[in-house]
Design an enzyme around this catalytic site. Structure first.
Site, PDB file in Angstrom:
ATOM      1  N   ASP A  28      43.306  55.300  62.546  1.00  0.00           N
ATOM      2  CA  ASP A  28      42.039  55.884  62.115  1.00  0.00           C
ATOM      3  C   ASP A  28      42.391  57.028  61.164  1.00  0.00           C
ATOM      4  O   ASP A  28      43.550  57.158  60.727  1.00  0.00           O
ATOM      5  CB  ASP A  28      41.176  56.312  63.315  1.00  0.00           C
ATOM      6  CG  ASP A  28      41.724  57.532  64.051  1.00  0.00           C
ATOM      7  OD1 ASP A  28      42.842  58.001  63.701  1.00  0.00           O
ATOM      8  OD2 ASP A  28      41.050  58.023  64.968  1.00  0.00           O
ATOM      9  N   CYS A  30      46.348  57.143  66.062  1.00  0.00           N
ATOM     10  CA  CYS A  30      45.114  57.923  65.920  1.00  0.00           C
ATOM     11  C   CYS A  30      45.506  59.390  66.104  1.00  0.00           C
ATOM     12  O   CYS A  30      46.691  59.720  66.003  1.00  0.00           O
ATOM     13  CB  CYS A  30      44.028  57.456  66.892  1.00  0.00           C
ATOM     14  SG  CYS A  30      44.383  57.646  68.644  1.00  0.00           S
ATOM     15  N   THR A  65      45.495  61.426  68.777  1.00  0.00           N
ATOM     16  CA  THR A  65      46.333  61.645  69.965  1.00  0.00           C
ATOM     17  C   THR A  65      47.116  60.404  70.379  1.00  0.00           C
ATOM     18  O   THR A  65      48.040  60.519  71.191  1.00  0.00           O
ATOM     19  CB  THR A  65      45.439  62.012  71.170  1.00  0.00           C
ATOM     20  OG1 THR A  65      44.511  60.931  71.371  1.00  0.00           O
ATOM     21  CG2 THR A  65      44.672  63.314  70.933  1.00  0.00           C
ATOM     22  N   HIS A 111      61.650  48.212  79.922  1.00  0.00           N
ATOM     23  CA  HIS A 111      61.001  47.992  81.226  1.00  0.00           C
ATOM     24  C   HIS A 111      59.627  47.333  81.118  1.00  0.00           C
ATOM     25  O   HIS A 111      59.265  46.548  81.992  1.00  0.00           O
ATOM     26  CB  HIS A 111      60.836  49.324  81.970  1.00  0.00           C
ATOM     27  CG  HIS A 111      62.127  49.931  82.396  1.00  0.00           C
ATOM     28  ND1 HIS A 111      62.222  50.891  83.381  1.00  0.00           N
ATOM     29  CD2 HIS A 111      63.407  49.728  81.961  1.00  0.00           C
ATOM     30  CE1 HIS A 111      63.485  51.244  83.540  1.00  0.00           C
ATOM     31  NE2 HIS A 111      64.225  50.556  82.682  1.00  0.00           N
ATOM     32  N   HIS A 114      61.970  43.485  85.973  1.00  0.00           N
ATOM     33  CA  HIS A 114      60.762  43.899  85.240  1.00  0.00           C
ATOM     34  C   HIS A 114      59.826  42.722  84.979  1.00  0.00           C
ATOM     35  O   HIS A 114      58.623  42.916  84.813  1.00  0.00           O
ATOM     36  CB  HIS A 114      61.152  44.585  83.933  1.00  0.00           C
ATOM     37  CG  HIS A 114      62.045  45.760  84.162  1.00  0.00           C
ATOM     38  ND1 HIS A 114      61.622  46.877  84.835  1.00  0.00           N
ATOM     39  CD2 HIS A 114      63.345  45.982  83.842  1.00  0.00           C
ATOM     40  CE1 HIS A 114      62.622  47.746  84.919  1.00  0.00           C
ATOM     41  NE2 HIS A 114      63.685  47.219  84.329  1.00  0.00           N
TER      42      HIS A 114
END
Ligand code: RB5
Length: 146
Positions: A8, A65, A67, A98, A133
């Site tokens: 964004d 974005c 954050t 993992h 995993h």
């Protein structure tokens, strides 16, 4: 490897830096937008990129974005997507080994470009470990397919 990119306005500048890195590394990529720092909705780009990865048109996705949180929330709604919000090099490696993460989310207002580019290099260059995993990821896939 083909990489789908999205951002964004809050992630646009970092995404441009990531594109330069991918050119240097000769990694094929497509930018799904946005194309500027004008205000827009991260969810639009997260879903486009996540769907392209989920449909196996691209092996990996990178979303940026402000954050990284909005991108990771939205991308993880798409079936088959394992999006990881990463702010450090240890996690960049661990989430490939993992979690077999197929989408990397970064915060353009959180992680500086030098660290972010290192994270991208590590994340792109690390293989899934498999083993124990697989069982853990299979439980997530089983839940998705219920
Ligand atoms: C946009 O202002 C901001 O909310 C967005 O880039 C992101 O940080 C959302 O999680």
């Amino acid at each position: 490897m083909k990489v789908a990119l999205g951002s964004d306005h809050g992630g646009y500048d970092l995404k441009e830096n990531i594109k330069k890195l991918l050119v240097e590394l000769k990694i094929e990529h497509t930018d799904f937008g946005s194309g500027s720092t004008s205000s827009c909705d991260y969810s639009d780009y997260a879903i486009k990129v996540a769907e392209a990865v989920a449909h196996k048109e691209y092996e990996r996705g990178i979303l940026v974005c402000g954050t990284g949180i909005g991108m990771s929330i939205a991308a993880n709604k798409v079936k088959g997507i394992r999006a990881a919000l990463v702010t450090d090099m240890f996690t960049a490696k661990a989430t490939r080994e993992h979690n077999n993460s197929n989408v990397l989310c970064l915060g353009g207002r959180i992680t500086g470009p030098q660290i972010a580019l290192e994270i991208v290099k590590i994340w792109l260059g690390t293989e899934f470990e498999g083993g124990r995993h697989i069982r853990r990821l299979d439980k997530i896939t089983d839940y998705e397919n219920k």
